[in-house]
Design a protein around this motif. Structure first.
Motif, PDB file in Angstrom:
ATOM      1  N   ARG A   6      25.303 -28.274 -38.028  1.00 17.76           N
ATOM      2  CA  ARG A   6      25.085 -29.550 -37.347  1.00 17.76           C
ATOM      3  C   ARG A   6      24.399 -30.560 -38.258  1.00 17.76           C
ATOM      4  NH1 ARG A   6      23.169 -26.969 -31.512  1.00 17.76           N
ATOM      5  NH2 ARG A   6      25.269 -26.873 -30.576  1.00 17.76           N
ATOM      6  N   ARG A   7      23.425 -30.088 -39.021  1.00 19.46           N
ATOM      7  CA  ARG A   7      22.743 -30.997 -39.953  1.00 19.46           C
ATOM      8  C   ARG A   7      23.709 -31.571 -40.978  1.00 19.46           C
ATOM      9  NH1 ARG A   7      16.943 -28.306 -41.774  1.00 19.46           N
ATOM     10  NH2 ARG A   7      15.890 -28.428 -39.729  1.00 19.46           N
ATOM     11  N   LEU A   8      24.545 -30.705 -41.536  1.00 19.51           N
ATOM     12  CA  LEU A   8      25.482 -31.177 -42.543  1.00 19.51           C
ATOM     13  C   LEU A   8      26.490 -32.141 -41.930  1.00 19.51           C
ATOM     14  CD1 LEU A   8      26.462 -31.106 -45.456  1.00 19.51           C
ATOM     15  CD2 LEU A   8      27.835 -29.083 -44.883  1.00 19.51           C
ATOM     16  N   ASP A   9      27.016 -31.803 -40.752  1.00 21.43           N
ATOM     17  CA  ASP A   9      27.967 -32.690 -40.089  1.00 21.43           C
ATOM     18  C   ASP A   9      27.336 -34.058 -39.825  1.00 21.43           C
ATOM     19  OD1 ASP A   9      29.881 -30.721 -40.105  1.00 21.43           O
ATOM     20  OD2 ASP A   9      29.612 -30.151 -38.005  1.00 21.43           O
ATOM     21  N   GLN A  10      26.087 -34.065 -39.361  1.00 20.14           N
ATOM     22  CA  GLN A  10      25.410 -35.328 -39.078  1.00 20.14           C
ATOM     23  C   GLN A  10      25.213 -36.143 -40.354  1.00 20.14           C
ATOM     24  OE1 GLN A  10      24.263 -36.613 -35.945  1.00 20.14           O
ATOM     25  NE2 GLN A  10      24.051 -38.441 -37.253  1.00 20.14           N
ATOM     26  N   ALA A  11      24.745 -35.476 -41.412  1.00 22.15           N
ATOM     27  CA  ALA A  11      24.493 -36.179 -42.668  1.00 22.15           C
ATOM     28  C   ALA A  11      25.784 -36.757 -43.253  1.00 22.15           C
ATOM     29  CB  ALA A  11      23.826 -35.239 -43.670  1.00 22.15           C
ATOM     30  N   LEU A  12      26.870 -36.003 -43.175  1.00 23.54           N
ATOM     31  CA  LEU A  12      28.142 -36.498 -43.691  1.00 23.54           C
ATOM     32  C   LEU A  12      28.661 -37.652 -42.836  1.00 23.54           C
ATOM     33  CD1 LEU A  12      29.941 -33.150 -44.627  1.00 23.54           C
ATOM     34  CD2 LEU A  12      28.770 -34.742 -46.148  1.00 23.54           C
ATOM     35  N   GLY A  13      28.483 -37.526 -41.534  1.00 26.45           N
ATOM     36  CA  GLY A  13      28.936 -38.585 -40.642  1.00 26.45           C
ATOM     37  C   GLY A  13      28.180 -39.884 -40.813  1.00 26.45           C
ATOM     38  N   ASP A  14      26.953 -39.805 -41.329  1.00 23.29           N
ATOM     39  CA  ASP A  14      26.134 -41.007 -41.520  1.00 23.29           C
ATOM     40  C   ASP A  14      26.492 -41.779 -42.789  1.00 23.29           C
ATOM     41  OD1 ASP A  14      24.736 -40.533 -39.193  1.00 23.29           O
ATOM     42  OD2 ASP A  14      23.039 -39.569 -40.189  1.00 23.29           O
ATOM     43  N   LEU A  15      27.279 -41.177 -43.679  1.00 21.90           N
ATOM     44  CA  LEU A  15      27.623 -41.852 -44.925  1.00 21.90           C
ATOM     45  C   LEU A  15      28.533 -43.047 -44.647  1.00 21.90           C
ATOM     46  CD1 LEU A  15      28.283 -38.778 -47.229  1.00 21.90           C
ATOM     47  CD2 LEU A  15      26.317 -40.316 -47.308  1.00 21.90           C
ATOM     48  N   GLN A  16      28.225 -44.154 -45.267  1.00 21.97           N
ATOM     49  CA  GLN A  16      28.980 -45.383 -45.053  1.00 21.97           C
ATOM     50  C   GLN A  16      30.226 -45.410 -45.941  1.00 21.97           C
ATOM     51  OE1 GLN A  16      26.364 -48.703 -45.710  1.00 21.97           O
ATOM     52  NE2 GLN A  16      24.890 -48.020 -44.169  1.00 21.97           N
ATOM     53  N   PRO A  17      31.315 -46.012 -45.435  1.00 26.19           N
ATOM     54  CA  PRO A  17      32.518 -46.142 -46.270  1.00 26.19           C
ATOM     55  C   PRO A  17      32.294 -47.149 -47.384  1.00 26.19           C
ATOM     56  CG  PRO A  17      32.784 -47.343 -44.209  1.00 26.19           C
ATOM     57  CD  PRO A  17      31.498 -46.587 -44.094  1.00 26.19           C
ATOM     58  N   GLN A  18      33.138 -47.100 -48.385  1.00 20.36           N
ATOM     59  CA  GLN A  18      33.007 -48.002 -49.517  1.00 20.36           C
ATOM     60  C   GLN A  18      33.466 -49.413 -49.137  1.00 20.36           C
ATOM     61  OE1 GLN A  18      36.902 -49.182 -50.361  1.00 20.36           O
ATOM     62  NE2 GLN A  18      35.596 -49.164 -52.157  1.00 20.36           N
ATOM     63  N   ARG A  19      32.997 -50.345 -49.959  1.00 24.15           N
ATOM     64  CA  ARG A  19      33.357 -51.749 -49.773  1.00 24.15           C
ATOM     65  C   ARG A  19      34.430 -52.105 -50.801  1.00 24.15           C
ATOM     66  NH1 ARG A  19      27.276 -53.876 -50.423  1.00 24.15           N
ATOM     67  NH2 ARG A  19      27.424 -52.264 -52.046  1.00 24.15           N
ATOM     68  N   PRO A  20      35.609 -52.486 -50.334  1.00 30.16           N
ATOM     69  CA  PRO A  20      36.702 -52.783 -51.271  1.00 30.16           C
ATOM     70  C   PRO A  20      36.306 -53.859 -52.278  1.00 30.16           C
ATOM     71  CG  PRO A  20      37.527 -52.666 -49.023  1.00 30.16           C
ATOM     72  CD  PRO A  20      36.025 -52.625 -48.931  1.00 30.16           C
ATOM     73  N   GLY A  21      36.702 -53.627 -53.532  1.00 32.21           N
ATOM     74  CA  GLY A  21      36.426 -54.583 -54.584  1.00 32.21           C
ATOM     75  C   GLY A  21      35.085 -54.411 -55.256  1.00 32.21           C
ATOM     76  N   ILE A  22      34.275 -53.483 -54.765  1.00 31.45           N
ATOM     77  CA  ILE A  22      32.957 -53.226 -55.348  1.00 31.45           C
ATOM     78  C   ILE A  22      32.932 -51.784 -55.859  1.00 31.45           C
ATOM     79  CG2 ILE A  22      30.472 -53.076 -54.921  1.00 31.45           C
ATOM     80  CD1 ILE A  22      30.831 -55.123 -52.694  1.00 31.45           C
ATOM     81  N   VAL A  23      32.493 -51.597 -57.077  1.00 30.95           N
ATOM     82  CA  VAL A  23      32.344 -50.238 -57.605  1.00 30.95           C
ATOM     83  C   VAL A  23      31.089 -49.639 -56.986  1.00 30.95           C
ATOM     84  CG1 VAL A  23      32.104 -48.808 -59.653  1.00 30.95           C
ATOM     85  CG2 VAL A  23      33.472 -50.898 -59.755  1.00 30.95           C
ATOM     86  N   GLU A  24      31.290 -48.756 -56.026  1.00 24.17           N
ATOM     87  CA  GLU A  24      30.180 -48.137 -55.309  1.00 24.17           C
ATOM     88  C   GLU A  24      29.763 -46.836 -56.000  1.00 24.17           C
ATOM     89  OE1 GLU A  24      28.882 -49.762 -52.933  1.00 24.17           O
ATOM     90  OE2 GLU A  24      30.336 -50.436 -51.424  1.00 24.17           O
ATOM     91  N   ALA A  25      28.500 -46.490 -55.852  1.00 23.13           N
ATOM     92  CA  ALA A  25      28.013 -45.167 -56.257  1.00 23.13           C
ATOM     93  C   ALA A  25      27.726 -44.357 -55.001  1.00 23.13           C
ATOM     94  CB  ALA A  25      26.752 -45.296 -57.098  1.00 23.13           C
ATOM     95  N   TYR A  26      28.233 -43.147 -54.963  1.00 18.15           N
ATOM     96  CA  TYR A  26      27.904 -42.188 -53.907  1.00 18.15           C
ATOM     97  C   TYR A  26      27.042 -41.098 -54.531  1.00 18.15           C
ATOM     98  CZ  TYR A  26      30.966 -44.245 -50.418  1.00 18.15           C
ATOM     99  OH  TYR A  26      31.525 -45.097 -49.496  1.00 18.15           O
TER     100      TYR A  26
END
Length: 347
Positions: free
Chosen positions: A83-103
């Motif tokens: 449950r903790r892992l599912d919650q943490a993964l679900g909280d990650l925001q999607p990337q913003r097109p046109g911006i080089v994002e770091a995950y």
């Protein structure tokens, strides 16, 4: 014990640092009174044989698949961790097109609390440096104060990487991975109390990243012998930094510490500065060399490999880094007043 398995046992053995009693003792009143609060499990059982095969060569090759063994974990604990892992993964925001994002992913692969403390703070430092708020995941067990994150394991790391490959744009964005644990010449040791064991090999990590199409990556591997990851993982779009050369140990992993030597030098000090990654690695290397000379230990020889393509997208990400440095936290991994103490054991 057969030589290969002796190597594994030595690689995951407890090791001594120069300084103890850091964050847990300073900030937690219950810890000061010696009451266990969110106490991580200790290693009491022998590391089991995880290899398979009839010959030494077959056994060695079997570690390329990154074997993991879990035994005796309570069912409710398994459910809570899922449950903790599912919650943490679900909280990650999607990337913003046109911006080089770091995950950013930081992971402690050992239940010795120094690694959990290091992984937690590394997540904060790297998220700030690489503009990754909302796109940062820390995987770590209890650190003596807190037990609120998904635990680090080989499985949880691979699941997290697979999820990141779905929310990031693998043609545009970059993975920033920081691992901290004990190591051996086969790779990184996963060792959680007496319930979790494994070895994450360079070959397996390379295969997973290729499978997921994560080509742009900063890989920071903190462990003994971590230089074994450089030949397999180095590429034009990869920046890889390791705590030690493939034949050298690293230091400072006493469970009571707040930082290992490498974590303190690179994460807690150099990467808090508004300097390029390569310069931060150079600064960390100088600090480590100084500490190791004073501690009278064989130099760890941290490795740095930054591909030509990585230099291009790194410049885009680092253009957004904060212009002011943040202050180091926790107890230093090396106290110069103690350099006449017994030599610290390796990680």
């Amino acid at each position: 014990m057969r030589p290969l398995f002796r190597l594994i046992a030595l690689g995951v053995a407890l090791c001594a640092g120069l300084v103890g009693g850091g964050i847990m003792a300073q900030d937690n009143p219950a810890a000061q009174s010696n009451q266990p609060v969110n106490h991580p499990p200790e290693h009491t059982a022998q590391f089991p044989n995880l290899g398979a095969g009839e010959t030494r060569e077959e056994v060695t090759q079997s570690f390329d698949s990154a074997p993991q063994l879990q035994r005796g974990m309570p069912a409710r604990e398994l459910l809570m961790q899922r449950r903790r892992l599912d919650q943490a993964l679900g909280d990650l925001q999607p990337q913003r097109p046109g911006i080089v994002e770091a995950y950013v992913v930081t992971i402690a692969l050992d239940s010795d609390p120094v690694f959990a403390r290091e992984a937690r703070e590394a997540a904060r430092v790297l998220a700030r440096r690489y503009d990754a708020a909302g796109r940062t995941l820390a995987l770590a067990g209890p650190d003596g104060m807190r037990d609120d994150l998904p635990q680090g394991s080989i499985e949880s790391l691979l699941v997290a990487l697979a999820h990141l490959a779905e929310v990031m744009d693998t043609d545009e964005d970059a993975l920033v991975l920081y691992t901290t644990s004990h190591g051996n010449k086969l790779g990184l040791a996963y060792h959680y109390g007496d319930t979790g064991y494994g070895v994450l090999s360079p070959a397996r990590l390379k295969a997973v990243l290729e499978e997921l199409g994560i080509a742009r990556r900063i890989l920071i591997i903190s462990a003994c012998y971590s230089g074994v990851f450089v030949p397999d993982l180095a590429s034009a779009d990869t920046a890889i930094l390791t705590a030690a050369a493939s034949e050298r140990t690293s230091f400072g992993c006493q469970p009571e510490n707040d930082w290992t030597f490498y974590g303190d030098a690179l994460i807690n000090r150099a990467l808090r500065q508004p300097v390029a990654l390569e310069e931060a690695a150079r600064q960390a290397g100088l600090s480590l060399a100084d500490w190791e000379i004073k501690a009278r230990v064989l130099a760890s020889l941290p490795q740095v490999s930054i591909g030509a393509g990585a230099r291009e997208w790194l410049a885009q990400i680092e253009a957004r880094m904060p212009r002011q440095a943040s202050a180091p936290v926790g107890r230093p991994a090396f106290d110069p007043a103690q350099f006449n103490q017994p030599v610290p054991a390796a990680r």
